[in-house]
Design an enzyme around this catalytic site. Sequence first.
Site, PDB file in Angstrom:
ATOM      1  N   TRP B 103      72.130 105.145 -35.106  1.00  0.00           N
ATOM      2  CA  TRP B 103      71.895 103.728 -34.850  1.00  0.00           C
ATOM      3  C   TRP B 103      70.504 103.316 -35.309  1.00  0.00           C
ATOM      4  O   TRP B 103      70.337 102.240 -35.908  1.00  0.00           O
ATOM      5  CB  TRP B 103      72.127 103.400 -33.370  1.00  0.00           C
ATOM      6  CG  TRP B 103      73.507 103.785 -32.966  1.00  0.00           C
ATOM      7  CD1 TRP B 103      73.876 104.778 -32.118  1.00  0.00           C
ATOM      8  CD2 TRP B 103      74.743 103.236 -33.473  1.00  0.00           C
ATOM      9  NE1 TRP B 103      75.250 104.877 -32.057  1.00  0.00           N
ATOM     10  CE2 TRP B 103      75.805 103.952 -32.870  1.00  0.00           C
ATOM     11  CE3 TRP B 103      75.051 102.212 -34.372  1.00  0.00           C
ATOM     12  CZ2 TRP B 103      77.151 103.676 -33.130  1.00  0.00           C
ATOM     13  CZ3 TRP B 103      76.387 101.933 -34.644  1.00  0.00           C
ATOM     14  CH2 TRP B 103      77.414 102.653 -34.027  1.00  0.00           C
ATOM     15  N   ASP B 173      66.544  99.001 -28.826  1.00  0.00           N
ATOM     16  CA  ASP B 173      68.003  98.936 -28.798  1.00  0.00           C
ATOM     17  C   ASP B 173      68.442  99.762 -27.601  1.00  0.00           C
ATOM     18  O   ASP B 173      68.421 100.990 -27.647  1.00  0.00           O
ATOM     19  CB  ASP B 173      68.570  99.506 -30.103  1.00  0.00           C
ATOM     20  CG  ASP B 173      70.098  99.591 -30.073  1.00  0.00           C
ATOM     21  OD1 ASP B 173      70.699  99.199 -29.056  1.00  0.00           O
ATOM     22  OD2 ASP B 173      70.678 100.064 -31.072  1.00  0.00           O
ATOM     23  N   LYS B 197      78.986  99.068 -22.962  1.00  0.00           N
ATOM     24  CA  LYS B 197      78.847 100.332 -22.241  1.00  0.00           C
ATOM     25  C   LYS B 197      78.591 100.064 -20.757  1.00  0.00           C
ATOM     26  O   LYS B 197      79.447 100.304 -19.924  1.00  0.00           O
ATOM     27  CB  LYS B 197      77.719 101.195 -22.844  1.00  0.00           C
ATOM     28  CG  LYS B 197      78.143 101.898 -24.134  1.00  0.00           C
ATOM     29  CD  LYS B 197      77.640 101.190 -25.347  1.00  0.00           C
ATOM     30  CE  LYS B 197      77.466 102.050 -26.554  1.00  0.00           C
ATOM     31  NZ  LYS B 197      78.624 102.437 -27.296  1.00  0.00           N
TER      32      LYS B 197
END
Lengths: 362, 362
Positions: B103, B173, B197
């Site tokens: 990511w 992030d 999530k």
Amino acid sequence: MEKRIYNFSAGPAILPEEVIKAAQEELFCLPGVGMSILEISHRSKVFDKIHAEAKDGLKKLLNISDDYHILFLQGGASLQFSMVPLNLMPPANKADYIVTGTWSKKAVSEAKRVGTVNISASTADQNFIRVPKQDELKLDPGAAYLHYTSNNTIFGTQFHSEPDPGNVPLVCDASSDILHKKIDVSKYALIYAGAQKNIGPSGVTLVIIRKDMLERSSDSIHTMLNYKTHTENDSLYNTPNVFGIYIIALVTKHLEKMGGLDAMYELNKKKAGLLYDCIDNSGGFFKGHAQKDSRSLMNITFTLGSEELEKKLISEATAAGFDGLKGHRSVGGLRASIYNAFPIAGVEALVSFMNDFMKRNG
Amino acid sequence: MEKRIYNFSAGPAILPEEVIKAAQEELFCLPGVGMSILEISHRSKVFDKIHAEAKDGLKKLLNISDDYHILFLQGGASLQFSMVPLNLMPPANKADYIVTGTWSKKAVSEAKRVGTVNISASTADQNFIRVPKQDELKLDPGAAYLHYTSNNTIFGTQFHSEPDPGNVPLVCDASSDILHKKIDVSKYALIYAGAQKNIGPSGVTLVIIRKDMLERSSDSIHTMLNYKTHTENDSLYNTPNVFGIYIIALVTKHLEKMGGLDAMYELNKKKAGLLYDCIDNSGGFFKGHAQKDSRSLMNITFTLGSEELEKKLISEATAAGFDGLKGHRSVGGLRASIYNAFPIAGVEALVSFMNDFMKRNG
């Protein structure tokens, strides 16, 4: 079960009761899966099937050929206002836009960040009471594409057939009337639509893009804004709105069961006709905003003799269970949004209410 | 009611049962509203209240001061990979990035489209088995910001405290571990997180942005990519994911009821501890991927002696009602994602299953 009211909201808007009930029934656990649709992985076989159902449902309803990709993106039509010119405007770096209201004006603003915008026609000087006719369009044969908004929620106008772009690719923001009738998708290079009127809940953007258009998308475009990212990954480059796509699958099944888009079109003409007849037969008590030949089947906009009377009607209507009738501030008056899922009984009830209101206040 | 299985998916992931049940109960009709949450206007008072609840819930859980805006956007963390540099990189046009996995690498790729990226540290040469220590960071005091990924779902590593960026704004992030414990938001200039999530369903992106950062956003940025557009319109410039925000409101209420984030943190440490103990006490039968001091509380990654054995374990586990345990292809092996909503009973059941499997195959 609680009583539902008549929801005339311009969007997010009413969904088929059958669809909401089906979603409600299995929200805790998808049958045979043991997880909620809110919890499943977008890389799972369960989602693959739902995703395929949503795409196939749209493919069947709109008779979309294999020359097109069907994408479910995020960011609404507003992000498409940027993605369309970023991807499709080069190398000509100029495009034609038809301006018929707030949404097309916003599309123009973003396109201007990318290249030259030629306003093919605008009905701004008439406060957008109509859409332009074909012979009014100033088209540039060298334009990258011609962009138009098929239905204008705020002003209650609609193109009843697509403009003829000549040899230039046609791009349409169909957010507020997609699926209200069968259209000939092969006439379009790209169609985009926020889901929240006729397709599903808010948070999903449908993009139907002809494959040859992808040749224009440069690798210099930010990954998430590049149509190629999404076509090459079948909308799964990143996590999509799983629940939204699931509802779209249910809506397409429901529409098929209702007889498909030809049946919806007949129903939509009938529903809008009831309201327009009421307006036209009111001896001027109700005044339609849109010119007759540009009238929308989705958003019926009208005013009364005074703002006071309009407020009274809205207030009494709300109390009687008709919600969302206040018009947009740029038009004033009232707006009844009657998308596919809006029941004809609700239109009949509103017409009866309006006639009664006229008797009492006319 | 159908039996639910144990869902170890990395995301979209498990939600609190109580939240799904509450949403299910009122999906057809919001109490006293007469419409489904899927149908209400984002401009309605009903939604205003839900929207405020979601923001206030997060504000309370994370103790977010009025120096910050709380936004609910679309496009996932992937779109933030672009929005962050487009908005925050000027005028320095250079930024520091810590690379700890897939990511952060993707975030770097988009940032490079905007300006110069300095890789402050990377653990790529160790296949990301750990996150770098503070003294390994090469920080540029002239950087526009320092960006890092707090938890790495694929590799199962996590920063247990935020890197110290010096006087440079810190951007995080936090997609895969936000709300797993209380963090000191005042240390950050911007935090973003896909909701799917720990916060809610897929299709919403949380952005917490310190107000002074907005001075950097140039008017030349495309409207939907400009943070100012969204702060000035309180996330309602265009239609947001109404249902997603509604679920977030329910999740925050649930977390508050569970004792807030300190209680969640204790629970998360306990849950992860059970699995790591099982791995560490297996005499090498199970091997943890992450270095001990970088271990994630959210994603527990481990391998077995052979791929064959791993396949056998996954297959038997799936049959026994443990879903989503297959590791990402970049690491192989298994991954148990145990976000906030994952029940401790499920972890205990998996540990018992793993121990039994070891006995039979060790």
